[in-house]
Motif scaffolding. Structure first.
Motif, PDB file in Angstrom:
ATOM      1  N   PRO A 277     -35.178  27.121   6.322  1.00 18.75           N
ATOM      2  CA  PRO A 277     -36.424  26.730   5.653  1.00 18.75           C
ATOM      3  C   PRO A 277     -37.320  25.875   6.554  1.00 18.75           C
ATOM      4  O   PRO A 277     -36.921  25.480   7.651  1.00 18.75           O
ATOM      5  N   PHE A 278     -38.525  25.585   6.034  1.00 17.44           N
ATOM      6  CA  PHE A 278     -39.533  24.906   6.822  1.00 17.44           C
ATOM      7  C   PHE A 278     -40.091  23.695   6.081  1.00 17.44           C
ATOM      8  O   PHE A 278     -39.963  23.581   4.864  1.00 17.44           O
ATOM      9  N   SER A 279     -40.720  22.823   6.838  1.00 16.85           N
ATOM     10  CA  SER A 279     -41.515  21.744   6.245  1.00 16.85           C
ATOM     11  C   SER A 279     -42.810  21.634   7.032  1.00 16.85           C
ATOM     12  O   SER A 279     -42.880  22.008   8.204  1.00 16.85           O
ATOM     13  N   ILE A 280     -43.845  21.145   6.364  1.00 16.12           N
ATOM     14  CA  ILE A 280     -45.122  20.847   7.008  1.00 16.12           C
ATOM     15  C   ILE A 280     -45.320  19.359   6.792  1.00 16.12           C
ATOM     16  O   ILE A 280     -45.443  18.898   5.650  1.00 16.12           O
ATOM     17  N   GLN A 281     -45.316  18.589   7.873  1.00 13.84           N
ATOM     18  CA  GLN A 281     -45.233  17.140   7.750  1.00 13.84           C
ATOM     19  C   GLN A 281     -46.129  16.438   8.763  1.00 13.84           C
ATOM     20  O   GLN A 281     -46.447  16.985   9.818  1.00 13.84           O
ATOM     21  N   SER A 282     -46.533  15.230   8.422  1.00 14.13           N
ATOM     22  CA  SER A 282     -47.401  14.453   9.308  1.00 14.13           C
ATOM     23  C   SER A 282     -46.610  13.921  10.497  1.00 14.13           C
ATOM     24  O   SER A 282     -45.389  13.800  10.456  1.00 14.13           O
ATOM     25  N   ASP A 283     -47.333  13.614  11.573  1.00  8.94           N
ATOM     26  CA  ASP A 283     -46.701  13.069  12.776  1.00  8.94           C
ATOM     27  C   ASP A 283     -47.233  11.665  13.076  1.00  8.94           C
ATOM     28  O   ASP A 283     -47.930  11.075  12.244  1.00  8.94           O
ATOM     29  N   ALA A 284     -46.936  11.140  14.235  1.00  8.61           N
ATOM     30  CA  ALA A 284     -47.319   9.766  14.583  1.00  8.61           C
ATOM     31  C   ALA A 284     -48.773   9.640  15.020  1.00  8.61           C
ATOM     32  O   ALA A 284     -49.238   8.531  15.263  1.00  8.61           O
ATOM     33  N   TYR A 285     -49.498  10.764  15.098  1.00 15.50           N
ATOM     34  CA  TYR A 285     -50.863  10.749  15.625  1.00 15.50           C
ATOM     35  C   TYR A 285     -51.892  11.106  14.557  1.00 15.50           C
ATOM     36  O   TYR A 285     -53.073  11.236  14.853  1.00 15.50           O
ATOM     37  N   GLY A 286     -51.434  11.299  13.320  1.00 15.91           N
ATOM     38  CA  GLY A 286     -52.335  11.631  12.238  1.00 15.91           C
ATOM     39  C   GLY A 286     -52.508  13.112  12.013  1.00 15.91           C
ATOM     40  O   GLY A 286     -53.167  13.529  11.059  1.00 15.91           O
ATOM     41  N   SER A 287     -51.955  13.940  12.874  1.00 19.50           N
ATOM     42  CA  SER A 287     -51.997  15.385  12.671  1.00 19.50           C
ATOM     43  C   SER A 287     -50.705  15.832  11.981  1.00 19.50           C
ATOM     44  O   SER A 287     -49.921  15.001  11.513  1.00 19.50           O
ATOM     45  N   TRP A 288     -50.459  17.137  11.926  1.00 24.13           N
ATOM     46  CA  TRP A 288     -49.324  17.686  11.175  1.00 24.13           C
ATOM     47  C   TRP A 288     -48.542  18.677  12.024  1.00 24.13           C
ATOM     48  O   TRP A 288     -49.064  19.192  13.012  1.00 24.13           O
ATOM     49  N   THR A 289     -47.305  18.923  11.623  1.00 26.52           N
ATOM     50  CA  THR A 289     -46.441  19.844  12.368  1.00 26.52           C
ATOM     51  C   THR A 289     -45.725  20.787  11.408  1.00 26.52           C
ATOM     52  O   THR A 289     -45.234  20.361  10.354  1.00 26.52           O
ATOM     53  N   LEU A 290     -45.669  22.068  11.780  1.00 27.59           N
ATOM     54  CA  LEU A 290     -44.829  23.036  11.082  1.00 27.59           C
ATOM     55  C   LEU A 290     -43.444  22.955  11.702  1.00 27.59           C
ATOM     56  O   LEU A 290     -43.276  23.179  12.906  1.00 27.59           O
ATOM     57  N   VAL A 291     -42.448  22.601  10.895  1.00 28.27           N
ATOM     58  CA  VAL A 291     -41.092  22.338  11.381  1.00 28.27           C
ATOM     59  C   VAL A 291     -40.118  23.322  10.750  1.00 28.27           C
ATOM     60  O   VAL A 291     -40.137  23.541   9.540  1.00 28.27           O
ATOM     61  N   GLU A 292     -39.269  23.928  11.584  1.00 28.92           N
ATOM     62  CA  GLU A 292     -38.191  24.762  11.053  1.00 28.92           C
ATOM     63  C   GLU A 292     -36.906  23.951  11.011  1.00 28.92           C
ATOM     64  O   GLU A 292     -36.563  23.257  11.967  1.00 28.92           O
ATOM     65  N   HIS A 293     -36.192  24.043   9.894  1.00 31.91           N
ATOM     66  CA  HIS A 293     -34.878  23.413   9.743  1.00 31.91           C
ATOM     67  C   HIS A 293     -33.846  24.502  10.019  1.00 31.91           C
ATOM     68  O   HIS A 293     -33.566  25.334   9.159  1.00 31.91           O
ATOM     69  N   VAL A 294     -33.295  24.487  11.219  1.00 34.76           N
ATOM     70  CA  VAL A 294     -32.499  25.624  11.682  1.00 34.76           C
ATOM     71  C   VAL A 294     -31.102  25.170  12.115  1.00 34.76           C
ATOM     72  O   VAL A 294     -30.965  24.238  12.899  1.00 34.76           O
ATOM     73  N   PRO A 295     -30.043  25.803  11.600  1.00 36.16           N
ATOM     74  CA  PRO A 295     -28.689  25.489  12.079  1.00 36.16           C
ATOM     75  C   PRO A 295     -28.606  25.701  13.582  1.00 36.16           C
ATOM     76  O   PRO A 295     -29.185  26.656  14.125  1.00 36.16           O
ATOM     77  N   ILE A 296     -27.876  24.831  14.254  1.00 38.67           N
ATOM     78  CA  ILE A 296     -27.894  24.836  15.705  1.00 38.67           C
ATOM     79  C   ILE A 296     -27.399  26.153  16.302  1.00 38.67           C
ATOM     80  O   ILE A 296     -27.925  26.622  17.322  1.00 38.67           O
ATOM     81  N   GLU A 297     -26.420  26.804  15.675  1.00 38.49           N
ATOM     82  CA  GLU A 297     -25.922  28.072  16.228  1.00 38.49           C
ATOM     83  C   GLU A 297     -26.985  29.162  16.117  1.00 38.49           C
ATOM     84  O   GLU A 297     -27.112  30.003  17.004  1.00 38.49           O
ATOM     85  N   ARG A 298     -27.775  29.146  15.036  1.00 36.85           N
ATOM     86  CA  ARG A 298     -28.876  30.107  14.921  1.00 36.85           C
ATOM     87  C   ARG A 298     -29.999  29.751  15.889  1.00 36.85           C
ATOM     88  O   ARG A 298     -30.673  30.637  16.424  1.00 36.85           O
ATOM     89  N   TYR A 299     -30.212  28.475  16.089  1.00 34.21           N
ATOM     90  CA  TYR A 299     -31.211  28.010  17.050  1.00 34.21           C
ATOM     91  C   TYR A 299     -30.967  28.613  18.432  1.00 34.21           C
ATOM     92  O   TYR A 299     -31.905  29.013  19.135  1.00 34.21           O
ATOM     93  N   LEU A 300     -29.704  28.737  18.822  1.00 31.87           N
ATOM     94  CA  LEU A 300     -29.377  29.283  20.135  1.00 31.87           C
ATOM     95  C   LEU A 300     -29.817  30.731  20.283  1.00 31.87           C
ATOM     96  O   LEU A 300     -30.075  31.191  21.404  1.00 31.87           O
ATOM     97  N   ASN A 301     -29.924  31.466  19.160  1.00 26.62           N
ATOM     98  CA  ASN A 301     -30.418  32.842  19.222  1.00 26.62           C
ATOM     99  C   ASN A 301     -31.830  32.898  19.792  1.00 26.62           C
ATOM    100  O   ASN A 301     -32.227  33.901  20.396  1.00 26.62           O
ATOM    101  N   GLY A 302     -32.595  31.840  19.578  1.00 26.06           N
ATOM    102  CA  GLY A 302     -33.966  31.791  20.062  1.00 26.06           C
ATOM    103  C   GLY A 302     -34.131  31.062  21.381  1.00 26.06           C
ATOM    104  O   GLY A 302     -35.253  30.884  21.852  1.00 26.06           O
ATOM    105  N   VAL A 303     -33.007  30.614  21.976  1.00 23.83           N
ATOM    106  CA  VAL A 303     -33.065  29.898  23.249  1.00 23.83           C
ATOM    107  C   VAL A 303     -32.439  30.706  24.383  1.00 23.83           C
ATOM    108  O   VAL A 303     -33.070  30.938  25.423  1.00 23.83           O
ATOM    109  N   VAL A 304     -31.207  31.147  24.194  1.00 27.21           N
ATOM    110  CA  VAL A 304     -30.431  31.759  25.282  1.00 27.21           C
ATOM    111  C   VAL A 304     -31.146  32.940  25.936  1.00 27.21           C
ATOM    112  O   VAL A 304     -31.266  32.989  27.170  1.00 27.21           O
ATOM    113  N   PRO A 305     -31.647  33.930  25.158  1.00 26.49           N
ATOM    114  CA  PRO A 305     -32.262  35.085  25.836  1.00 26.49           C
ATOM    115  C   PRO A 305     -33.519  34.750  26.614  1.00 26.49           C
ATOM    116  O   PRO A 305     -33.842  35.421  27.601  1.00 26.49           O
TER     117      PRO A 305
END
Length: 517
Positions: free
Chosen positions: A217-245
């Motif tokens: 799932p995702f969140s849309i949240q404010s940051d330290a500069y007054g803007s916002w960030t789209l954040v993915e909440h991703v299990p670390i093993e699934r995260y590696l699917n988007g890093v290794v290749p």
């Protein structure tokens, strides 16, 4: 792995919502209606970053930062377009507003604050990398000075405005007034509905994003500069699917893929505090590890990740700093040749090749005579088939002046006429580079700042000579900082039958391979 954001972004952000109203101890500006102004520390406080769950091992990855940043300058900010890969997306804000649709569009507005907020801090930086910023933050901590590492567009260290900074540290005193806030709104047929963050987003069949599919799932949240960030909440093993290749290449041999998976997993855990100030763990680009389209993973990579599931490299029972790069040019760098950080036993200068070849090479390569022989003679080093194992680049005075000016090192009138290597590390990498101007001024670039400024240079392993007035030839080797695993070297070793464990022991000697204690 690490690079600065494009200079073009800076002209828009200029601290986003933050209006700089005082930049030195002798130039403080009084604020009208002081009773309505409150001081709120060093920065705007985003949601707190949760620790990685020991049960779920979930990372918070910022896949789109600085949303809405243009609004403060009365410019139009791009709409955040969220598109489902199947069933309806489910959006819910902090006030209970719910939207279910296959496509959800979020716009941005600015709202004037009745009572402006003022943040006061000492800004130290910019730094070329998080590693260098963290070194300073740790030095301050040793002096009992609290600090915050931030990344508004370059890495900076912030210290409370009422804290005395050691005279040896160059800092800028800032008094920053926030008179507007940016807030998101739903843009649809039923009008514009204001949203309150943090906002949650579920995507049952995945979110189509940047030509990929992300499960969330995702969140849309404010940051330290007054803007916002789209954040993915991703299990670390699934995260590696988007890093290794994307870091080593999907066609790499299995042992090299497994080594990359272990390094990426270790790095993510060790660096989960990297964007703490902004309320998440890691970014998606080369300021962290490249993370994109995890749905594009093949069976070979999945197998490499699964076979190493949960395993990392440790030193003294802690995850190590598993830095890596494309090719080291035949010689591994000590970590302090790349960044302003302390040496570690497992990242030292060593030749990267078969024993018979390494016996024929003289170290240290800080001796320029030895270095030229090393760079210009035939090499049997591991990974020598990489296209940037050896390279040449030419830079003229106008290019160098422009890049120095873009990095805010000099004014537009600076005209370089001499380039000199001041110091090298034991691997031969330049640790200090002096650039003289015709007016008599001189600029020093050190460590990772060299490649941050002179962006055409693939590495700092080079020699330089003037080939005609105002034009220099850089001849070098390697692509990246040179510390840790050479990906091209690991691929060759795997093709030669080395196991994953042997590859890791070669590039990170004396570390322990296994589960986090």
């Amino acid at each position: 792995m690490i690079k600065s954001y494009l200079q073009a972004q800076k002209s828009f952000f200029v601290w986003g919502l933050l209006l700089l109203i005082g930049v030195s101890h002798s130039n403080q500006v009084s604020i009208a209606n002081p009773r309505k102004v409150k001081f709120f520390g060093t920065h705007q406080a985003p949601p707190e970053t949760p620790l990685i769950s020991s049960e779920k091992n979930v990372l918070l990855v910022g896949i789109k930062p600085y949303l809405g940043k243009e609004i403060i300058n009365d410019l139009k900010s791009p709409t955040l377009r969220l598109v489902s890969n199947g069933r309806n997306l489910i959006l819910k804000d902090a006030d209970g507003v719910i939207r279910k649709a296959k496509e959800i569009n979020i716009g941005w507005r600015a709202k004037q604050l009745l009572n402006p907020k003022v943040f006061v801090r000492h800004k130290i930086g910019p730094f070329a990398s998080f590693e260098s910023a963290e070194r300073l933050a740790n030095d301050l901590k040793d002096k009992s000075i609290k600090s915050t590492i931030a990344h508004p567009f370059d890495w900076e260290v912030w210290v409370s405005g009422d804290t005395e900074i050691p005279a040896s540290i160059k800092a800028t005193y800032q008094k920053i007034k926030v008179s507007k806030i940016v807030f998101p709104y739903l843009d649809g047929n039923d009008g514009k509905i204001a949203l309150k963050g943090p906002i949650s987003l579920q995507a049952p069949d995945g979110l189509r994003w940047e030509q990929g599919i992300y499960l969330g799932p995702f969140s849309i949240q404010s940051d330290a500069y007054g803007s916002w960030t789209l954040v993915e909440h991703v299990p670390i093993e699934r995260y590696l699917n988007g890093v290794v290749p994307y870091e080593i290449g999907a066609s790499s041999p299995e042992a090299a893929l497994a080594a990359q998976a272990i390094l990426a997993r270790t790095w993510a855990i060790a660096n989960s505090h990297r964007f703490k100030v902004d309320g998440y763990n890691l970014c998606h680009d080369t300021q962290c590890q490249v993370y994109k389209d995890p749905s594009n993973v093949n069976l070979k990579i999945k197998t490499a990740i699964q076979k190493t599931s949960g395993k990392i490299l440790t030193w003294n029972k802690k995850p190590i700093n598993t830095v890596y790069h494309a090719t080291n040019g035949g010689v591994m760098a000590s970590v302090d040749e790349a960044w302003s950080i302390n040496q570690v036993p497992y990242l030292q200068t060593r030749l990267d090749g078969p024993k018979q070849w390494t016996r024929s090479v003289d170290l240290p390569l800080s001796n320029e005579k030895y270095l030229k022989s090393f760079l210009f003679s035939k090499s049997e080093a591991f990974g020598s088939d990489h296209p940037l194992f050896r390279w040449e680049r030419t830079l003229d005075a106008s290019q160098i002046s422009k890049q120095l000016n873009q990095a805010k090192k000099v004014g537009s009138s600076f005209d370089p006429n001499k380039i000199e290597v001041v110091s090298r590390g034991s691997s031969g990498r330049v640790t200090s580079l002096k650039i003289n101007g015709k007016s008599g001024s001189e600029i020093f670039l050190k460590l990772d700042d060299i490649r941050r400024v002179l962006r055409k240079l693939p590495s700092t392993l080079f020699v330089v000579k003037e080939i005609k007035e105002g034009k220099w030839l850089f001849s070098g080797g390697g692509f990246g900082h040179g510390a840790g695993m050479s990906q091209s070297g690991a691929i060759e070793l795997a093709k030669n039958g080395w196991t994953t464990k042997q590859i890791l022991s070669h590039y990170y000697p004396k570390t322990k391979y296994g589960f986090l204690p």
